[in-house]
Design a protein around this motif. Sequence first.
Motif, PDB file in Angstrom:
ATOM      1  N   VAL A 252      -9.174  -6.899  -7.440  1.00 49.40           N
ATOM      2  CA  VAL A 252      -9.747  -5.874  -8.525  1.00 49.40           C
ATOM      3  C   VAL A 252     -10.864  -6.371  -9.036  1.00 49.40           C
ATOM      4  O   VAL A 252     -10.770  -7.535  -9.482  1.00 49.40           O
ATOM      5  CB  VAL A 252      -8.503  -5.585  -9.374  1.00 49.40           C
ATOM      6  CG1 VAL A 252      -8.999  -4.763 -10.456  1.00 49.40           C
ATOM      7  CG2 VAL A 252      -7.356  -4.923  -8.823  1.00 49.40           C
ATOM      8  N   ALA A 253     -11.863  -5.717  -9.473  1.00 47.61           N
ATOM      9  CA  ALA A 253     -13.120  -6.048  -9.996  1.00 47.61           C
ATOM     10  C   ALA A 253     -12.785  -6.005 -11.449  1.00 47.61           C
ATOM     11  O   ALA A 253     -12.251  -5.288 -12.091  1.00 47.61           O
ATOM     12  CB  ALA A 253     -14.327  -5.048  -9.567  1.00 47.61           C
ATOM     13  N   PRO A 254     -13.464  -7.332 -12.078  1.00 48.24           N
ATOM     14  CA  PRO A 254     -13.409  -7.455 -13.557  1.00 48.24           C
ATOM     15  C   PRO A 254     -14.285  -6.243 -14.173  1.00 48.24           C
ATOM     16  O   PRO A 254     -15.263  -5.973 -13.548  1.00 48.24           O
ATOM     17  CB  PRO A 254     -13.964  -8.830 -13.713  1.00 48.24           C
ATOM     18  CG  PRO A 254     -13.890  -9.604 -12.498  1.00 48.24           C
ATOM     19  CD  PRO A 254     -14.003  -8.347 -11.386  1.00 48.24           C
ATOM     20  N   VAL A 255     -13.807  -5.721 -15.301  1.00 54.23           N
ATOM     21  CA  VAL A 255     -14.616  -4.954 -16.035  1.00 54.23           C
ATOM     22  C   VAL A 255     -16.185  -5.434 -16.404  1.00 54.23           C
ATOM     23  O   VAL A 255     -17.002  -4.467 -16.464  1.00 54.23           O
ATOM     24  CB  VAL A 255     -14.040  -4.283 -17.326  1.00 54.23           C
ATOM     25  CG1 VAL A 255     -14.227  -5.213 -18.263  1.00 54.23           C
ATOM     26  CG2 VAL A 255     -14.388  -2.961 -17.531  1.00 54.23           C
ATOM     27  N   MET A 256     -16.104  -6.718 -16.465  1.00 52.52           N
ATOM     28  CA  MET A 256     -17.505  -7.257 -16.893  1.00 52.52           C
ATOM     29  C   MET A 256     -18.356  -7.598 -15.598  1.00 52.52           C
ATOM     30  O   MET A 256     -19.333  -8.275 -15.817  1.00 52.52           O
ATOM     31  CB  MET A 256     -17.122  -8.512 -17.763  1.00 52.52           C
ATOM     32  CG  MET A 256     -16.770  -8.304 -19.114  1.00 52.52           C
ATOM     33  SD  MET A 256     -17.515  -6.941 -20.025  1.00 52.52           S
ATOM     34  CE  MET A 256     -19.261  -7.410 -20.188  1.00 52.52           C
ATOM     35  N   MET A 257     -17.849  -7.413 -14.455  1.00 52.58           N
ATOM     36  CA  MET A 257     -18.798  -7.256 -13.239  1.00 52.58           C
ATOM     37  C   MET A 257     -19.558  -6.199 -13.098  1.00 52.58           C
ATOM     38  O   MET A 257     -19.373  -5.241 -13.834  1.00 52.58           O
ATOM     39  CB  MET A 257     -17.796  -7.426 -11.925  1.00 52.58           C
ATOM     40  CG  MET A 257     -18.363  -7.414 -10.636  1.00 52.58           C
ATOM     41  SD  MET A 257     -17.319  -7.067  -9.274  1.00 52.58           S
ATOM     42  CE  MET A 257     -18.244  -6.813  -7.870  1.00 52.58           C
ATOM     43  N   GLN A 258     -20.753  -6.367 -12.746  1.00 47.56           N
ATOM     44  CA  GLN A 258     -21.863  -5.382 -12.636  1.00 47.56           C
ATOM     45  C   GLN A 258     -21.505  -4.554 -11.628  1.00 47.56           C
ATOM     46  O   GLN A 258     -22.410  -4.312 -10.727  1.00 47.56           O
ATOM     47  CB  GLN A 258     -23.403  -6.056 -12.290  1.00 47.56           C
ATOM     48  CG  GLN A 258     -23.601  -7.152 -13.604  1.00 47.56           C
ATOM     49  CD  GLN A 258     -25.042  -7.654 -13.324  1.00 47.56           C
ATOM     50  OE1 GLN A 258     -25.128  -8.767 -12.516  1.00 47.56           O
ATOM     51  NE2 GLN A 258     -26.233  -7.037 -14.015  1.00 47.56           N
ATOM     52  N   GLN A 259     -20.606  -3.797 -11.624  1.00 50.19           N
ATOM     53  CA  GLN A 259     -20.278  -2.751 -10.687  1.00 50.19           C
ATOM     54  C   GLN A 259     -21.087  -1.485 -10.647  1.00 50.19           C
ATOM     55  O   GLN A 259     -21.253  -0.958  -9.528  1.00 50.19           O
ATOM     56  CB  GLN A 259     -18.545  -2.119 -11.257  1.00 50.19           C
ATOM     57  CG  GLN A 259     -17.579  -3.197 -11.443  1.00 50.19           C
ATOM     58  CD  GLN A 259     -16.285  -2.436 -11.547  1.00 50.19           C
ATOM     59  OE1 GLN A 259     -16.135  -1.336 -11.257  1.00 50.19           O
ATOM     60  NE2 GLN A 259     -15.409  -3.306 -12.576  1.00 50.19           N
ATOM     61  N   THR A 260     -22.032  -1.351 -11.425  1.00 49.56           N
ATOM     62  CA  THR A 260     -23.244  -0.349 -11.269  1.00 49.56           C
ATOM     63  C   THR A 260     -23.930  -0.708 -10.020  1.00 49.56           C
ATOM     64  O   THR A 260     -24.476   0.092  -9.527  1.00 49.56           O
ATOM     65  CB  THR A 260     -23.911   0.056 -12.612  1.00 49.56           C
ATOM     66  OG1 THR A 260     -22.994   0.403 -13.713  1.00 49.56           O
ATOM     67  CG2 THR A 260     -25.152   0.953 -12.358  1.00 49.56           C
ATOM     68  N   LEU A 261     -23.980  -1.953  -9.898  1.00 47.79           N
ATOM     69  CA  LEU A 261     -25.165  -2.497  -8.954  1.00 47.79           C
ATOM     70  C   LEU A 261     -24.311  -2.704  -7.663  1.00 47.79           C
ATOM     71  O   LEU A 261     -24.812  -2.607  -6.470  1.00 47.79           O
ATOM     72  CB  LEU A 261     -25.904  -4.030  -9.168  1.00 47.79           C
ATOM     73  CG  LEU A 261     -26.593  -3.597 -10.712  1.00 47.79           C
ATOM     74  CD1 LEU A 261     -27.355  -5.036 -10.909  1.00 47.79           C
ATOM     75  CD2 LEU A 261     -27.754  -2.771 -10.460  1.00 47.79           C
TER      76      LEU A 261
END
Length: 282
Positions: free
Chosen positions: A250-259
């Motif tokens: 699961v991706a952390p919320v503070m990962m730059q998931q927009t990019l």
Amino acid sequence: MDLTRPRHRRPGHRRRVATLAALVLALLIAVVVAVVVVAQRGGAAGGTETLTADRLAPVPLLTPAAASPLPAAAARTPAPALLRLPGPVPSTGRGAFGYDDRTGPVLGGSGPLRRYRVAVESGADEEARGFALAVERALAGPGSWVDGGLRLQQVRPDSRHDFTVYLATAGTAGRLCAAGGVNIRVDGRPYTSCRAPGKVIINLERWRLSVPHYVSAKVPLSVYRTYVVNHEVGHQLGHRHERCPGRGRVAPVMMQQTLFLDGCVANPWPYRDGRRYAGPSL
């Protein structure tokens, strides 16, 4: 022979007639008693109560629409998730903002209270109230920052506040972010959202369109919106970027998931199962 004179019946005949009548009456009484007993036993065994017409509620009439059920396939198939909004998105606005004038509920049960305002740029074709409610849903959780001993509350525009959440067109978002020292450009144009001092700035294009890797993975637009609010508010609360902890995780919320997702699975929440979920520092 005189036919007008009554015939005399023998006493034995009268006794037989009386006896037969008594037997018939006794048989009728026995049948009635048996019926009553059976009915009472049936009601006791079944635990039911006899209802008469005047005690029954009237049956509602079906409208034509209600009387015509959907086909079985349609009833089983949920509506597809909305991945992005159709139509053009304004890329520039007037640079002026309208505020939602509502005081919202306190989100979270304990901890310090951080107050925020909500504003939408004029010309963005979005209502401040609708945007404010979406921000509130994202910050309310469960799973948001308020799960970590923090309280958040939207306040009126003229109230004391810690930060403001802005929804701005790409052009205005680029200028506001640059003024705060953040470059949100990708391939020469404003693309991401950002946090500047006291400002959480959400790019209208991302709010309306999400991002291609979310769309290709069939991640609903509502999930991206929750992510981008919690990500940028996380910066306002002092959190820095984090990396994907491993492919399929699961991706952390503070990962730059927009990019990018880098093999991680999209995730809009900083807390999972009541505990802070974080990845390696970037």
